[in-house]
Structures are given as structure tokens and as C-alpha cells.
Motif scaffolding. Structure first.
Motif, mmCIF file in Angstrom:
data_model
loop_
_atom_site.group_PDB
_atom_site.id
_atom_site.type_symbol
_atom_site.label_atom_id
_atom_site.label_comp_id
_atom_site.label_asym_id
_atom_site.label_seq_id
_atom_site.Cartn_x
_atom_site.Cartn_y
_atom_site.Cartn_z
ATOM 1 N N ARG A 1 0.184 -9.982 -6.064
ATOM 2 C CA ARG A 1 -0.636 -9.189 -6.985
ATOM 3 C C ARG A 1 -0.075 -9.253 -8.398
ATOM 4 O O ARG A 1 -0.819 -9.431 -9.378
ATOM 5 C CB ARG A 1 -0.680 -7.739 -6.508
ATOM 6 C CG ARG A 1 -1.585 -6.837 -7.348
ATOM 7 C CD ARG A 1 -1.461 -5.402 -6.919
ATOM 8 N NE ARG A 1 -0.125 -4.865 -7.224
ATOM 9 C CZ ARG A 1 0.334 -3.708 -6.765
ATOM 10 N NH1 ARG A 1 -0.420 -2.966 -5.962
ATOM 11 N NH2 ARG A 1 1.550 -3.289 -7.085
ATOM 12 N N ALA A 2 1.243 -9.121 -8.529
ATOM 13 C CA ALA A 2 1.864 -9.177 -9.851
ATOM 14 C C ALA A 2 1.715 -10.559 -10.475
ATOM 15 O O ALA A 2 1.439 -10.689 -11.679
ATOM 16 C CB ALA A 2 3.339 -8.798 -9.754
ATOM 17 N N THR B 1 15.611 -6.216 -5.423
ATOM 18 C CA THR B 1 14.641 -6.901 -6.283
ATOM 19 C C THR B 1 15.138 -8.327 -6.514
ATOM 20 O O THR B 1 14.856 -8.931 -7.542
ATOM 21 C CB THR B 1 14.479 -6.175 -7.634
ATOM 22 O OG1 THR B 1 15.755 -6.089 -8.282
ATOM 23 C CG2 THR B 1 13.911 -4.787 -7.450
ATOM 24 N N ALA C 1 7.871 -5.634 -9.123
ATOM 25 C CA ALA C 1 6.849 -5.514 -8.073
ATOM 26 C C ALA C 1 7.497 -5.545 -6.693
ATOM 27 O O ALA C 1 7.141 -4.760 -5.797
ATOM 28 C CB ALA C 1 5.825 -6.637 -8.217
ATOM 29 N N ASN D 1 8.973 -8.452 -14.558
ATOM 30 C CA ASN D 1 7.826 -7.741 -13.993
ATOM 31 C C ASN D 1 7.596 -8.124 -12.531
ATOM 32 O O ASN D 1 7.237 -7.281 -11.702
ATOM 33 C CB ASN D 1 6.566 -8.040 -14.811
ATOM 34 C CG ASN D 1 5.434 -7.091 -14.504
ATOM 35 O OD1 ASN D 1 5.534 -5.896 -14.740
ATOM 36 N ND2 ASN D 1 4.344 -7.633 -13.976
ATOM 37 N N ARG E 1 9.090 -2.194 -6.058
ATOM 38 C CA ARG E 1 8.144 -1.130 -5.735
ATOM 39 C C ARG E 1 7.764 -1.169 -4.254
ATOM 40 O O ARG E 1 7.648 -0.120 -3.601
ATOM 41 C CB ARG E 1 6.890 -1.257 -6.595
ATOM 42 C CG ARG E 1 7.115 -1.001 -8.077
ATOM 43 C CD ARG E 1 5.794 -1.001 -8.818
ATOM 44 N NE ARG E 1 4.992 0.151 -8.433
ATOM 45 C CZ ARG E 1 3.664 0.229 -8.594
ATOM 46 N NH1 ARG E 1 3.001 -0.802 -9.115
ATOM 47 N NH2 ARG E 1 3.016 1.317 -8.234
ATOM 48 N N GLU F 1 4.343 -3.439 -13.810
ATOM 49 C CA GLU F 1 5.151 -3.210 -12.614
ATOM 50 C C GLU F 1 6.506 -2.599 -12.991
ATOM 51 O O GLU F 1 7.022 -1.730 -12.285
ATOM 52 C CB GLU F 1 5.361 -4.520 -11.846
ATOM 53 C CG GLU F 1 4.086 -5.159 -11.318
ATOM 54 C CD GLU F 1 3.440 -4.370 -10.193
ATOM 55 O OE1 GLU F 1 4.098 -3.479 -9.602
ATOM 56 O OE2 GLU F 1 2.256 -4.652 -9.883
ATOM 57 N N SER G 1 -1.718 -11.125 -11.768
ATOM 58 C CA SER G 1 -2.066 -10.274 -12.911
ATOM 59 C C SER G 1 -1.812 -10.973 -14.243
ATOM 60 O O SER G 1 -2.339 -10.550 -15.279
ATOM 61 C CB SER G 1 -1.261 -8.974 -12.872
ATOM 62 O OG SER G 1 0.097 -9.206 -13.251
ATOM 63 N N TYR H 1 2.758 -7.436 -2.846
ATOM 64 C CA TYR H 1 3.048 -6.903 -4.179
ATOM 65 C C TYR H 1 3.379 -8.027 -5.167
ATOM 66 O O TYR H 1 2.953 -7.995 -6.332
ATOM 67 C CB TYR H 1 4.221 -5.917 -4.111
ATOM 68 C CG TYR H 1 3.815 -4.486 -3.830
ATOM 69 C CD1 TYR H 1 3.115 -4.148 -2.670
ATOM 70 C CD2 TYR H 1 4.145 -3.463 -4.706
ATOM 71 C CE1 TYR H 1 2.763 -2.842 -2.408
ATOM 72 C CE2 TYR H 1 3.794 -2.149 -4.452
ATOM 73 C CZ TYR H 1 3.099 -1.847 -3.300
ATOM 74 O OH TYR H 1 2.742 -0.549 -3.046
ATOM 75 N N LEU H 2 4.137 -8.999 -4.706
ATOM 76 C CA LEU H 2 4.500 -10.118 -5.579
ATOM 77 C C LEU H 2 3.285 -10.952 -5.959
ATOM 78 O O LEU H 2 3.119 -11.342 -7.120
ATOM 79 C CB LEU H 2 5.547 -10.998 -4.892
ATOM 80 C CG LEU H 2 6.991 -10.549 -5.013
ATOM 81 C CD1 LEU H 2 7.883 -11.346 -4.069
ATOM 82 C CD2 LEU H 2 7.484 -10.703 -6.444
ATOM 83 N N GLU I 1 6.048 -6.763 0.712
ATOM 84 C CA GLU I 1 6.668 -7.322 -0.482
ATOM 85 C C GLU I 1 5.892 -8.547 -0.967
ATOM 86 O O GLU I 1 5.685 -8.730 -2.181
ATOM 87 C CB GLU I 1 8.125 -7.689 -0.201
ATOM 88 C CG GLU I 1 9.054 -6.515 -0.045
ATOM 89 C CD GLU I 1 8.988 -5.838 1.321
ATOM 90 O OE1 GLU I 1 9.622 -4.805 1.508
ATOM 91 O OE2 GLU I 1 8.267 -6.368 2.210
#
Length: 376
Positions: free
Chosen positions: A22-23, A194, A242, A238, A245, A35, A26, A19-20, A16
Motif C-alpha cells: 500500500r505504501a 522496521t 509502513a 516512509n 505500523r 506512514e 501510494s 502495508y508495504l 506487513e
């Protein structure tokens, strides 16, 4: 003893976090973004539906679904009395009237026989029933084999409150895929989280397009801000998508972990007459929360005494949902009742069930439970 043990704490870790990050890197920090798009596609695939709309809570999803099917003042929506208040609140948001239905004793889900009689009576009285809103209680699907054809024959849309049931199935079909639209929740205590969030899933593209439009302040597709009707700020961030996901990638493992805990509770209480698991025997449950039902005439002790014993060890429990017809906010609401929900509220107890529980925590919980029942 070290620290409080909760019913269902968030189960998050390095995946997790990655992913966070990376988001965040971005640049898509504001609501909407890639995302969100990917999360919608992945959730639709997981639930066996073709469309999905991400929102900031399951409650928002229920509100949008009801608005999209046309619920409003003067209308009736049939709601299980044994549920979290969000199900009934969403009906009130639209101005429609919730009419409550009691539950079946085995699962706590909506009593289909009562529903059939209620639909007949409301129809004969000329009332407009715009939806039936069953709830998949504690991760066990309602009886859609009976519910779906009943609603279809009555010409009443079925909206599935699957807030507690992601990953569950009924007759091999995923929760959320029944009826005209399904609504999921990703609150902090749900099977995946989330932080806060929800999702509408459906095969009805037009209905979900309407939900998406309303969730983005009902903004018209023009260069300036143009609004021809009232909308809502119900979008999912967004960044939180992430997180969702990453959680979705781990869903099957988290369900398996919860199932191990449920199976262990089942084996423990099998030795003690008068205690059963709510929804026991359903192979499709996601085991979100394990609830027991205690018959004090057989056990010699009520569920509340076990709760008090566990509280002294800093272990969280709670009764099953207090029925909506007993809530002060819905005093005077119409209801078709048998007394089953009242009995489950008096006798039911939800036990720690989270996939994030460590082995020492699990041993602490079971040691405390076993100590109590053996002493009794």
C-alpha cells in the motif's frame, strides 16, 4: 534438524506485506510521508507520550536526544556498563565522556545506589553531568521509581534507552515515557522491526522539535537549502514506517508469544538449582530476550557448556552484553563497579526467544536444553 534457530528473528507476514505494498503504491517512497506521520502518532499513543520523532535507528535517536539536551565536550553522561555498545557510542558522538555504572544482580539494570553515590562524587568535584542514560535491559524496565526522583533531585536530565523495551511497563507505566525523552529501536531482532529504525518519544515538544530539525540535515525553513549548523540524515523511510505500523498492530500478540516461551524456560529450570532467569518475576517485562544466569558451583556446569551443546544442534545463543568497561573501545573509561556485570557476563546466557519461532523449532530448542541438563 533443518536450519539454524536464531535468538530473535523478524516476525513478519501477510499483514506487513499488505502495508508495504500500500505504501509503495501510494508513491511515497522517499523519506517522510503519511506512514511516518501515522507511525509517530501511534507510537506516541502506545508509550503514553504526546510527541514522537521517527529516525533510522535507535542509535540515531540516542545521539539526537543527547545533542538536544546539550551534551558536548567536557560533559559527563552516566551510562550502565551492562548494555549494547550503541548506548556508550552515542555519548562519544557528542564529545561527552561516558562514565559507567555497574548493575543490580536481579535484573542487570543500573544499580541505583551506586548511581546516587556517583552523582554526589561528580557533583562535589564540580563536573557537569548532563544526563543519566539508563537502559531497560532485555525488555525489563529499570527501577524508575527510584531513578526518576534521584535524577530530579540532582537536576540531571534522564534519557531512557528503551531500545529493547517497547511494550514493557514499570508500575503500569509504559517504557519510553520516563525521563525527559525515551528512545526505542526497531532493528531486525527487536520485538517489532522496521528492518532498521528507531523513535524518540517525549512530552517535551521543544526538545523533540530540536531532534526533528537535526535529523533532517538542520535545514532552515526557506525555499533554498540553508544550513546554519551541522545536521544529520537520520530520517526514517516512509516504506519502513509502513512496516512498523503493521508490526505495532501485532505487538501484544508477539509479546504474549515471547512470554509463553519465557514461562516454559522458567518451569524447566526451576527443577535445577543454580539456574535462574535474569529479571524473573517482573510482570511488566516484554520478554524480548530470555537470559539465564548459571552458578556453576551449584549446577556442575558453566553457561558456556550449554551454549556449546546448543551450537552443535545449530541453535543460536549468546552471552549477555559484555560490559562496556571491558570493551577495548572504552579502555581507561571511568566506572563505578561492584563486579556484578562481570559475573553476569561470565554466567549469563541468552536463549532463543523470538515470537516467530515455529512449534517444531521450539520443541527442538527445549529438547536440546532438557537433554543437556538431564544428562548433567
Amino acid at each position: 534438524m533443518s536450519g539454524r534457530i536464531h535468538l530473535s528473528p523478524p516476525d513478519v507476514g501477510q499483514l506487513e506485506e499488505s502495508y508495504l505494498i500500500r505504501a509503495l503504491r501510494s508513491g511515497w517512497v522517499a523519506p517522510t510521508g503519511p506512514e511516518v506521520d501515522a507511525f509517530e502518532q501511534e507510537l506516541a499513543a502506545r508509550t503514553g507520550t504526546t510527541h514522537a520523532v521517527a529516525v533510522n535507528s535507535g542509535t540515531a535517536g540516542l545521539h539526537l536526544a543527547l545533542l538536544a539536551i546539550g551534551a558536548g565536550p567536557g560533559d559527563v553522561v552516566i551510562v550502565p556498563t551492562l548494555t549494547f555498545v550503541a548506548t556508550a557510542n552515542a555519548v562519544r558522538y557528542t564529545g561527552a565522556e561516558p562514565v559507567f555504572v555497574d548493575c543490580e544482580p536481579e535484573t542487570g539494570n543500573l544499580d541505583v545506589t551506586l548511581l546516587a553515590d556517583l552523582l554526589d562524587r561528580l557533583g562535589a568535584a564540580g563536573e557537569r553531568v548532563v544526563a543519566v542514560l539508563p537502559v531497560d535491559l532485555f525488555g525489563t524496565c529499570a527501577d524508575y521509581t527510584a531513578l526518576a526522583p534521584l535524577c530530579a533531585a540532582a537536576g540531571v536530565p534522564l534519557i531512557e534507552d528503551a531500545a529493547e523495551a517497547l511494550g514493557a511497563t514499570h508500575q503500569g507505566r509504559p517504557a519510553g515515557s520516563f525521563g525527559q525523552v525515551g528512545v526505542l529501536s526497531f532493528n531486525g531482532n527487536k520485538i517489532i522491526t522496521t528492518s532498521g529504525g528507531g523513535m524518540l518519544v517525549s512530552d517535551d515538544a521543544d526538545l523533540l522539535a530540536r531532534c526533528r530539525y537535526l535529523s533532517t540535515q538542520a535545514r532552515q525553513p526557506v525555499i533554498h537549502y540553508e544550513h546554519t549548523e551541522v545536521g544529520y540524515n537520520y530520517r526514517l523511510s516512509n516504506l519502513l514506517a509502513a512496516l512498523g505500523r503493521a508490526q505495532l498492530r501485532r505487538l501484544d500478540g508477539m509479546i504474549a508469544r515471547r512470554r509463553l516461551l519465557r514461562d516454559r524456560y522458567a518451569k524447566l529450570f526451576a527443577a535445577f538449582p543454580g539456574v535462574r532467569l535474569l529479571g524473573d518475576g517482573d510482570p511488566g517485562t516484554n520478554c524480548w530476550l530470555t537470559a539465564i544466569v548459571v552458578d556453576p558451583e551449584q549446577t556442575g556446569w558453566p553457561a558456556a557448556e550449554l551454549a556449546e551443546h546448543l551450537a552443535r544442534s545449530d541453535i543460536e545463543t549468546r552471552p549477555v552484553w559484555k560490559p562496556m568497561h571491558r570493551q577495548p573501545a572504552f579502555a581507561g573509561a571511568r566506572a563505578a563497579l561492584t563486579g556484578t556485570a562481570d559475573r553476569l557476563f561470565a554466567r549469563g546466557l541468552v536463549l532463543p526467544s523470538g515470537s516467530a519461532l515455529t512449534e517444531p523449532q521450539v520443541e527442538r530448542v527445549f529438547g536440546a536444553v532438557e537433554g543437556f541438563v538431564h544428562q548433567r
